[in-house]
Scaffold this active site. Structure first.
Site, PDB file in Angstrom:
ATOM      1  N   ASP A 184      24.425  54.308 -35.860  1.00  0.00           N
ATOM      2  CA  ASP A 184      25.297  53.215 -36.296  1.00  0.00           C
ATOM      3  C   ASP A 184      26.776  53.596 -36.307  1.00  0.00           C
ATOM      4  O   ASP A 184      27.139  54.767 -36.160  1.00  0.00           O
ATOM      5  CB  ASP A 184      24.866  52.721 -37.695  1.00  0.00           C
ATOM      6  CG  ASP A 184      24.443  53.854 -38.619  1.00  0.00           C
ATOM      7  OD1 ASP A 184      24.911  54.988 -38.419  1.00  0.00           O
ATOM      8  OD2 ASP A 184      23.644  53.604 -39.536  1.00  0.00           O
ATOM      9  N   ASN A 197      18.472  51.349 -51.093  1.00  0.00           N
ATOM     10  CA  ASN A 197      17.764  50.064 -50.964  1.00  0.00           C
ATOM     11  C   ASN A 197      16.707  50.090 -49.869  1.00  0.00           C
ATOM     12  O   ASN A 197      16.188  49.049 -49.485  1.00  0.00           O
ATOM     13  CB  ASN A 197      18.775  48.939 -50.679  1.00  0.00           C
ATOM     14  CG  ASN A 197      19.521  49.144 -49.365  1.00  0.00           C
ATOM     15  OD1 ASN A 197      19.299  50.136 -48.672  1.00  0.00           O
ATOM     16  ND2 ASN A 197      20.396  48.222 -49.013  1.00  0.00           N
ATOM     17  N   HIS A 222      17.238  51.037 -46.709  1.00  0.00           N
ATOM     18  CA  HIS A 222      17.707  50.811 -45.329  1.00  0.00           C
ATOM     19  C   HIS A 222      17.538  52.074 -44.485  1.00  0.00           C
ATOM     20  O   HIS A 222      17.595  53.192 -44.993  1.00  0.00           O
ATOM     21  CB  HIS A 222      19.147  50.257 -45.277  1.00  0.00           C
ATOM     22  CG  HIS A 222      20.246  51.224 -45.551  1.00  0.00           C
ATOM     23  ND1 HIS A 222      21.452  50.859 -46.107  1.00  0.00           N
ATOM     24  CD2 HIS A 222      20.368  52.556 -45.341  1.00  0.00           C
ATOM     25  CE1 HIS A 222      22.244  51.903 -46.211  1.00  0.00           C
ATOM     26  NE2 HIS A 222      21.611  52.945 -45.753  1.00  0.00           N
ATOM     27  N   GLU A 282      19.580  46.576 -43.224  1.00  0.00           N
ATOM     28  CA  GLU A 282      19.515  46.275 -44.658  1.00  0.00           C
ATOM     29  C   GLU A 282      18.276  45.420 -44.952  1.00  0.00           C
ATOM     30  O   GLU A 282      17.731  44.779 -44.052  1.00  0.00           O
ATOM     31  CB  GLU A 282      20.775  45.494 -45.064  1.00  0.00           C
ATOM     32  CG  GLU A 282      22.089  46.213 -44.765  1.00  0.00           C
ATOM     33  CD  GLU A 282      22.397  47.369 -45.699  1.00  0.00           C
ATOM     34  OE1 GLU A 282      21.472  47.935 -46.309  1.00  0.00           O
ATOM     35  OE2 GLU A 282      23.587  47.730 -45.810  1.00  0.00           O
TER      36      GLU A 282
HETATM   37  C1  F6R Z   1      23.753  56.805 -41.410  1.00  0.00           C
HETATM   38  C2  F6R Z   1      22.691  55.869 -41.717  1.00  0.00           C
HETATM   39  C3  F6R Z   1      22.287  55.522 -43.101  1.00  0.00           C
HETATM   40  C4  F6R Z   1      22.233  56.731 -44.037  1.00  0.00           C
HETATM   41  C5  F6R Z   1      21.843  56.309 -45.439  1.00  0.00           C
HETATM   42  C6  F6R Z   1      21.825  57.478 -46.410  1.00  0.00           C
HETATM   43  O1  F6R Z   1      23.927  56.953 -40.022  1.00  0.00           O
HETATM   44  O2  F6R Z   1      22.159  55.342 -40.800  1.00  0.00           O
HETATM   45  O3  F6R Z   1      21.014  54.911 -43.071  1.00  0.00           O
HETATM   46  O4  F6R Z   1      21.295  57.660 -43.541  1.00  0.00           O
HETATM   47  O5  F6R Z   1      22.753  55.347 -45.905  1.00  0.00           O
HETATM   48  O6  F6R Z   1      23.111  57.982 -46.536  1.00  0.00           O
HETATM   49  P1  F6R Z   1      23.386  59.359 -47.279  1.00  0.00           P
HETATM   50  O7  F6R Z   1      22.741  60.408 -46.457  1.00  0.00           O
HETATM   51  O8  F6R Z   1      24.876  59.485 -47.313  1.00  0.00           O
HETATM   52  O9  F6R Z   1      22.764  59.244 -48.638  1.00  0.00           O
END
Ligand code: F6R
Length: 240
Positions: free
Chosen positions: A67, A136, A138, A143
């Protein structure tokens, strides 16, 4: 789903790097699906160390990131382009033209998304996809929603994601939108490795492993993938 529980983030990172090393040794031109955020930083340090020690090489590797934020300059310190350069790409022997991140500033967003999926397909699909998980549930920036998404698309970031990630945006407002690989693109990866650490991830991990398969917790779809490994610390696994 294979679930492995570790005492420290360093152990998670070593195991995760072992899994990536295996794929790279088997297939030196493997296609890697990469993630950003706090979770993979230590794993990238491990992979960098192994490249510097000559154990593995990224010379023929292709990578596709999950992303990127929309409406954020590519060189902003919070862009995932900057993140990947600083945390991995500039330290290993990967060819810049073999690294792919969706362009959140593309003029024609739909064309960019279609093109991104096409590039993944042309590369032969993703051999191993690294994932973190949002509080959440994701994965990528898919989301919670009424349906599981398909290909790469633009998404409005949820309140929960804004809350988690706005800590990084001290100098500029956090973007409201992002481009993300879809759930279908993620599920097409041949192998998936999800890493999670800390109490804040425990509920999402519980729903991912034991909950109903529902787009209300996007990561729950991983229950239906034939080759998924979850690398967790005790806190993230505390509700299992
Ligand atoms: C990042 C991504 C997100 C993160 C998730 C957890 O490329 O796709 O799904 O993996 O938000 O983020 P952290 O690791 O910062 O807790």
């Amino acid at each position: 789903m294979e679930i492995r529980i570790f005492d420290t983030k360093e152990e998670i990172a070593r195991k995760c790097a072992d899994l990536f090393e295996e794929v790279i040794r088997d297939k030196p031109n493997a296609v890697l699906g990469l993630a950003t955020g706090a979770s993979p930083v230590q794993t990238y340090k491990e992979l960098i160390r192994r490249v510097k020690e000559g154990k593995i090489s990224f010379r023929d590797i292709q990578s596709f990131n999950l992303d990127e934020y929309c409406d954020l300059p590519q060189n902003d310190k919070n862009s995932y382009y900057s993140f990947m350069r600083e945390n991995l790409f500039q330290h290993v022997d990967i060819a810049p033209e073999n690294t792919h991140i969706p362009d959140g500033n593309a003029k024609d967003i739909n064309a960019e998304c279609r093109n991104y999926d096409e590039k993944i397909k042309r590369a032969g699909g993703i051999d191993v996809q690294l994932l973190g998980i949002g509080t959440n549930g994701h994965i990528g920036f898919n989301e919670p929603d009424a349906l599981f998404s398909e290909g790469t698309h633009r998404i409005k970031l949820s309140q929960s994601t804004v809350l988690s990630n706005s800590v990084y945006f001290t100098e500029s407002p956090m973007p409201a939108y992002a481009l993300t690989m879809g759930i279908r693109s993620i599920m097409e990866a041949k192998k998936i490795v999800l890493i999670a650490a800390g109490e804040s991830k425990a509920e999402a991990i519980y729903r991912t492993v034991k909950g109903e398969v529902t787009p209300a917790c996007p990561a729950s779809i991983l229950q239906t993938h034939p080759n998924v490994v979850l690398l967790l610390d005790r806190a993230a696994a505390s509700k299992l």
